[in-house]
Design an enzyme around this catalytic site. Structure first.
Site, PDB file in Angstrom:
ATOM      1  N   GLU A  86      -5.440   3.853   5.951  1.00  0.00           N
ATOM      2  CA  GLU A  86      -5.382   3.639   4.504  1.00  0.00           C
ATOM      3  C   GLU A  86      -6.108   4.777   3.799  1.00  0.00           C
ATOM      4  OE1 GLU A  86      -6.753   0.193   1.337  1.00  0.00           O
ATOM      5  OE2 GLU A  86      -5.739  -0.397   3.175  1.00  0.00           O
ATOM      6  N   SER A 108     -11.689   0.486   2.727  1.00  0.00           N
ATOM      7  CA  SER A 108     -10.919   0.056   3.900  1.00  0.00           C
ATOM      8  C   SER A 108     -10.329   1.263   4.613  1.00  0.00           C
ATOM      9  CB  SER A 108      -9.798  -0.901   3.481  1.00  0.00           C
ATOM     10  OG  SER A 108     -10.337  -2.098   2.974  1.00  0.00           O
ATOM     11  N   ARG A 135       0.817  -1.213   0.000  1.00  0.00           N
ATOM     12  CA  ARG A 135       0.000   0.000   0.000  1.00  0.00           C
ATOM     13  C   ARG A 135       0.857   1.271   0.000  1.00  0.00           C
ATOM     14  NH1 ARG A 135      -2.546  -3.548  -1.294  1.00  0.00           N
ATOM     15  NH2 ARG A 135      -4.531  -4.315  -0.518  1.00  0.00           N
TER      16      ARG A 135
END
Length: 322
Positions: free
Chosen positions: A301, A231, A182
């Site tokens: 995130e 998320s 990520r």
């Protein structure tokens, strides 16, 4: 507090002459983010194409803040708004995906991930089914190495076009992107404009079945019809964020109109008229409780941008347990 958009545009005056894109002073960010919350940007610029964006970057002095947003799916805007310009790539100039060969696709940075999956299906190119379940655009996927269903963006990237703060063009290889979970290590002020992505030849029936599986999973376990940013936290090493949130007793937890979804507790939702403050305060409450319960520091995130409204600042982990 922001709201000086007209003054900002007037200050730049002739510098902005000749631009073909659209400039909107005092842009309401809650209209373009999936959370439907947050304050205004001083001004919003939607460039017509890569050349127009380069001209804009060359025209705007470095002391004026610039912030790039995508389709607003993974974004939390604070109630004090965003100073300077927000750049949002236009669908017309940056939103197309097309097959270059039997295995390669070129996609503009504003192309929704789902559209890339659809283009790959049409061309018989496998390996892009995971994009069918990611509610974002390719620019964000490139920046954060978006992934799902066991596949990550870094597995598909061949090269990426980007403009720096001065409007200079850079063509980056996969190795140049510096990918990790990520994350990419490309300078924060680089604006991605398009990418060449590579999959592999596959029959359409197999691709369609994989995409249907992704869709079924989303509909079964995720609150996709709510005002959500996807998320909320990255998965910690060795566990899942939702498991730690659940163990800390935060499933369904509410702060004002903000709630951790009872369906999938790593999804934060706006149940009605939640403010940016309520959403971020809820997130930091969850982080504090997970840290207290399991010793794990969850990392956001969702990207949080802009200024806090005076008197409504939110500290990391609520300023506790640090």
């Amino acid at each position: 507090m922001t709201g000086g958009g007209e003054a900002l545009v007037a200050k730049l005056g002739d510098r902005l002459a000749g631009l073909r894109g659209r400039i909107t002073p005092n842009a309401e960010m809650d209209k373009i983010t999936w959370f439907r919350a947050g304050g205004m940007a001083d001004a919003l610029f939607q460039p017509a194409d890569e050349e127009d964006l380069a001209a804009f970057l060359k025209a705007v002095p470095r002391d004026i803040p610039l912030m790039v947003v995508g389709i607003g799916s993974n974004l939390l805007v604070r109630d004090g708004g965003i100073p300077g310009f927000v750049i949002r790539l236009s669908a017309k100039g940056f939103g197309e995906a097309r097959a270059l060969s039997d295995t390669r696709i070129q996609a503009g940075a504003a192309t929704p991930d789902k559209r890339v999956a659809a283009a790959a299906l049409e061309a018989g190119i496998g390996g892009f089914h995971f994009y069918h379940g990611i509610p974002g655009a390719i620019g964000g996927a490139l920046r954060m190495n978006a992934g799902a269903n066991g596949v990550e963006t870094r597995e598909r990237v061949v090269e990426v076009r980007a403009l720096d703060r001065e409007g200079r063009l850079h063509v980056l290889s996969n190795a140049d992107m510096g990918y990790a979970y990520r994350h990419s290590s490309v300078p924060a002020d680089f604006i991605f404009t398009s990418a060449v992505l590579e999959g592999y030849g596959q029959d359409r029936e197999t691709i369609r079945a994989a995409m249907d599986g992704v869709q079924h999973h989303r509909e079964t376990v995720q609150p996709i019809r709510e005002k959500t940013g996807g998320s909320t936290f990255k998965n910690p090493e060795g566990t899942s964020a939702w498991k730690e949130i659940d163990k800390a007793g935060c499933r369904g937890l509410m702060v004002g109109g903000a709630q951790m979804s009872p369906m999938h507790c790593n999804f934060m939702i706006n149940t009605g008229a939640a403010t940016g403050y309520e959403l971020e305060y809820l997130g930091e409450t969850v982080r504090a409780r997970v840290l207290e319960n399991s010793g794990i520091r969850l990392h956001w995130e969702i990207k949080r941008i802009g200024d806090f409204r005076p008197g409504h600042e939110v500290q990391e982990f609520l300023g506790q347990l640090l």
